[in-house]
Design a protein around this motif. Structure first.
Motif, mmCIF file in Angstrom:
data_model
loop_
_atom_site.group_PDB
_atom_site.id
_atom_site.type_symbol
_atom_site.label_atom_id
_atom_site.label_comp_id
_atom_site.label_asym_id
_atom_site.label_seq_id
_atom_site.Cartn_x
_atom_site.Cartn_y
_atom_site.Cartn_z
ATOM 1 N N GLU A 59 0.811 -1.218 0.000
ATOM 2 C CA GLU A 59 0.000 0.000 0.000
ATOM 3 C C GLU A 59 0.847 1.272 0.000
ATOM 4 O OE1 GLU A 59 -3.222 0.099 -0.696
ATOM 5 O OE2 GLU A 59 -2.986 -2.064 -0.886
ATOM 6 N N ARG A 60 1.868 1.335 0.809
ATOM 7 C CA ARG A 60 2.728 2.525 0.833
ATOM 8 C C ARG A 60 3.628 2.580 -0.382
ATOM 9 N NH1 ARG A 60 3.895 3.872 6.557
ATOM 10 N NH2 ARG A 60 2.015 5.002 7.139
ATOM 11 N N LEU A 61 3.887 1.451 -0.967
ATOM 12 C CA LEU A 61 4.737 1.385 -2.156
ATOM 13 C C LEU A 61 3.946 1.713 -3.423
ATOM 14 C CD1 LEU A 61 7.654 0.551 -2.879
ATOM 15 C CD2 LEU A 61 6.808 -1.756 -3.207
ATOM 16 N N ALA A 62 2.658 1.499 -3.386
ATOM 17 C CA ALA A 62 1.806 1.658 -4.571
ATOM 18 C C ALA A 62 1.928 3.005 -5.276
ATOM 19 C CB ALA A 62 0.353 1.374 -4.208
ATOM 20 N N PRO A 63 2.022 4.133 -4.563
ATOM 21 C CA PRO A 63 2.113 5.405 -5.273
ATOM 22 C C PRO A 63 3.351 5.548 -6.162
ATOM 23 C CG PRO A 63 1.563 5.777 -2.966
ATOM 24 C CD PRO A 63 1.892 4.326 -3.113
ATOM 25 N N PHE A 64 4.396 4.799 -5.854
ATOM 26 C CA PHE A 64 5.636 4.892 -6.612
ATOM 27 C C PHE A 64 5.862 3.700 -7.526
ATOM 28 C CE2 PHE A 64 6.160 6.533 -2.315
ATOM 29 C CZ PHE A 64 6.213 7.878 -2.619
ATOM 30 N N ALA A 65 5.018 2.695 -7.410
ATOM 31 C CA ALA A 65 5.246 1.440 -8.126
ATOM 32 C C ALA A 65 5.357 1.645 -9.630
ATOM 33 C CB ALA A 65 4.150 0.433 -7.800
ATOM 34 N N GLU A 66 4.466 2.411 -10.217
ATOM 35 C CA GLU A 66 4.506 2.596 -11.664
ATOM 36 C C GLU A 66 5.794 3.282 -12.100
ATOM 37 O OE1 GLU A 66 1.978 4.240 -15.457
ATOM 38 O OE2 GLU A 66 1.043 4.243 -13.485
ATOM 39 N N ALA A 67 6.177 4.352 -11.422
ATOM 40 C CA ALA A 67 7.414 5.059 -11.782
ATOM 41 C C ALA A 67 8.631 4.148 -11.590
ATOM 42 C CB ALA A 67 7.561 6.325 -10.947
ATOM 43 N N MET A 68 8.624 3.387 -10.512
ATOM 44 C CA MET A 68 9.735 2.461 -10.260
ATOM 45 C C MET A 68 9.817 1.403 -11.353
ATOM 46 S SD MET A 68 9.370 1.850 -6.198
ATOM 47 C CE MET A 68 9.783 3.115 -5.012
ATOM 48 N N LEU A 69 8.684 0.811 -11.669
ATOM 49 C CA LEU A 69 8.679 -0.264 -12.661
ATOM 50 C C LEU A 69 9.033 0.237 -14.056
ATOM 51 C CD1 LEU A 69 5.640 -2.292 -11.353
ATOM 52 C CD2 LEU A 69 8.037 -3.037 -11.381
ATOM 53 N N MET A 70 8.585 1.421 -14.421
ATOM 54 C CA MET A 70 8.927 1.953 -15.743
ATOM 55 C C MET A 70 10.419 2.281 -15.825
ATOM 56 S SD MET A 70 6.316 1.588 -17.595
ATOM 57 C CE MET A 70 5.982 0.118 -16.634
ATOM 58 N N SER A 71 10.983 2.783 -14.740
ATOM 59 C CA SER A 71 12.427 3.041 -14.706
ATOM 60 C C SER A 71 13.214 1.735 -14.766
ATOM 61 C CB SER A 71 12.796 3.814 -13.438
ATOM 62 O OG SER A 71 12.207 5.094 -13.454
ATOM 63 N N LEU A 72 12.725 0.732 -14.065
ATOM 64 C CA LEU A 72 13.395 -0.572 -14.088
ATOM 65 C C LEU A 72 13.290 -1.210 -15.470
ATOM 66 C CD1 LEU A 72 12.269 -1.870 -10.600
ATOM 67 C CD2 LEU A 72 14.611 -1.315 -11.305
ATOM 68 N N ARG A 73 12.181 -1.010 -16.126
ATOM 69 C CA ARG A 73 12.018 -1.532 -17.496
ATOM 70 C C ARG A 73 13.076 -0.939 -18.425
ATOM 71 N NH1 ARG A 73 7.333 -0.227 -21.536
ATOM 72 N NH2 ARG A 73 7.795 -1.731 -23.156
ATOM 73 N N LYS A 74 13.316 0.360 -18.282
ATOM 74 C CA LYS A 74 14.364 1.013 -19.081
ATOM 75 C C LYS A 74 15.740 0.453 -18.729
ATOM 76 C CE LYS A 74 11.827 5.340 -19.207
ATOM 77 N NZ LYS A 74 11.763 6.673 -18.585
ATOM 78 N N LEU A 75 15.969 0.232 -17.445
ATOM 79 C CA LEU A 75 17.261 -0.294 -17.002
ATOM 80 C C LEU A 75 17.495 -1.711 -17.525
ATOM 81 C CD1 LEU A 75 19.762 0.435 -15.352
ATOM 82 C CD2 LEU A 75 18.594 -0.437 -13.321
ATOM 83 N N LEU A 76 16.442 -2.487 -17.657
ATOM 84 C CA LEU A 76 16.585 -3.826 -18.236
ATOM 85 C C LEU A 76 17.062 -3.772 -19.678
ATOM 86 C CD1 LEU A 76 13.448 -5.721 -16.906
ATOM 87 C CD2 LEU A 76 15.827 -6.224 -16.393
ATOM 88 N N GLY A 77 16.750 -2.671 -20.369
ATOM 89 C CA GLY A 77 17.139 -2.524 -21.765
ATOM 90 C C GLY A 77 18.570 -2.072 -21.971
ATOM 91 N N VAL A 78 19.245 -1.709 -20.892
ATOM 92 C CA VAL A 78 20.638 -1.275 -20.980
ATOM 93 C C VAL A 78 21.518 -2.497 -21.202
ATOM 94 C CG1 VAL A 78 22.533 -0.246 -19.665
ATOM 95 C CG2 VAL A 78 20.254 0.734 -19.531
ATOM 96 N N ASN A 79 22.482 -2.370 -22.063
ATOM 97 C CA ASN A 79 23.360 -3.500 -22.368
ATOM 98 C C ASN A 79 24.508 -3.566 -21.361
ATOM 99 O OD1 ASN A 79 24.343 -5.716 -23.672
ATOM 100 N ND2 ASN A 79 25.388 -4.563 -25.269
ATOM 101 N N ALA A 80 24.156 -3.802 -20.104
ATOM 102 C CA ALA A 80 25.143 -3.948 -19.033
ATOM 103 C C ALA A 80 24.623 -5.036 -18.098
ATOM 104 C CB ALA A 80 25.331 -2.630 -18.295
ATOM 105 N N ARG A 81 25.351 -6.108 -18.040
ATOM 106 C CA ARG A 81 24.909 -7.278 -17.286
ATOM 107 C C ARG A 81 24.618 -6.958 -15.816
ATOM 108 N NH1 ARG A 81 28.908 -11.716 -18.206
ATOM 109 N NH2 ARG A 81 30.074 -9.873 -17.873
ATOM 110 N N GLY A 82 25.476 -6.198 -15.157
ATOM 111 C CA GLY A 82 25.270 -5.848 -13.752
ATOM 112 C C GLY A 82 24.008 -5.043 -13.545
ATOM 113 N N ALA A 83 23.756 -4.099 -14.441
ATOM 114 C CA ALA A 83 22.549 -3.274 -14.348
ATOM 115 C C ALA A 83 21.307 -4.131 -14.565
ATOM 116 C CB ALA A 83 22.607 -2.139 -15.368
ATOM 117 N N GLN A 84 21.368 -5.041 -15.515
ATOM 118 C CA GLN A 84 20.222 -5.908 -15.769
ATOM 119 C C GLN A 84 19.959 -6.839 -14.589
ATOM 120 O OE1 GLN A 84 21.495 -7.664 -19.494
ATOM 121 N NE2 GLN A 84 20.148 -6.302 -20.655
#
Length: 132
Positions: free
Chosen positions: A60-85
């Motif tokens: 519940e307390r995480l919910a307000p930020f969940a979308e922004a967090m997940l969209m940022s993480l989605r972008k980070l998954l696309g980075v070609n750096a194994r550690g970041a992924q």
């Protein structure tokens, strides 16, 4: 500084989950996740996000930020750096486990990236990434 936030989450969990700190810490992590100039900062922010998610028993307390967090993480998954992924996958798992059913809305957005990582991460060097 981003690593310090993760450490604070571990040692001061009760304070972090307070109404006074939960929002500013969440916003700070989202900002750090979006550090386009420095992938390592984003990767460290993802690991700190794992510790931040552990603070909350429910999403519940995480919910307000969940979308922004997940969209940022989605972008980070696309980075070609194994550690970041690897860090991003751990963080996605942490957020998803806290928001539970609400993650269904993001599932389709993540699966192509995760599948792509699995297909490309071959060999011994990528074993940890495949395991995540």
């Amino acid at each position: 500084a981003v690593n310090a936030i993760g450490t604070f989450c571990v040692f001061f969990a009760e304070d972090i989950q307070s109404e006074k700190l939960a929002a500013p810490v969440g916003k700070c992590l989202v900002t750090a996740l979006d550090s386009r100039a420095h992938v390592r900062i984003s990767a460290h922010a993802a690991l700190s996000l794992v510790d931040y998610c552990k603070v909350f028993e429910d999403g519940e307390r995480l919910a307000p930020f969940a979308e922004a967090m997940l969209m940022s993480l989605r972008k980070l998954l696309g980075v070609n750096a194994r550690g970041a992924q690897t860090s991003a996958l751990s963080a996605v798992s942490a957020v998803a486990s806290r928001i539970e059913e609400k993650f269904q809305a993001y599932y389709k957005a993540f699966m192509p990236g995760v599948t792509s990582i699995l297909m490309k991460a071959k060999g011994r060097d990528n074993m940890k990434l495949r395991a995540k």
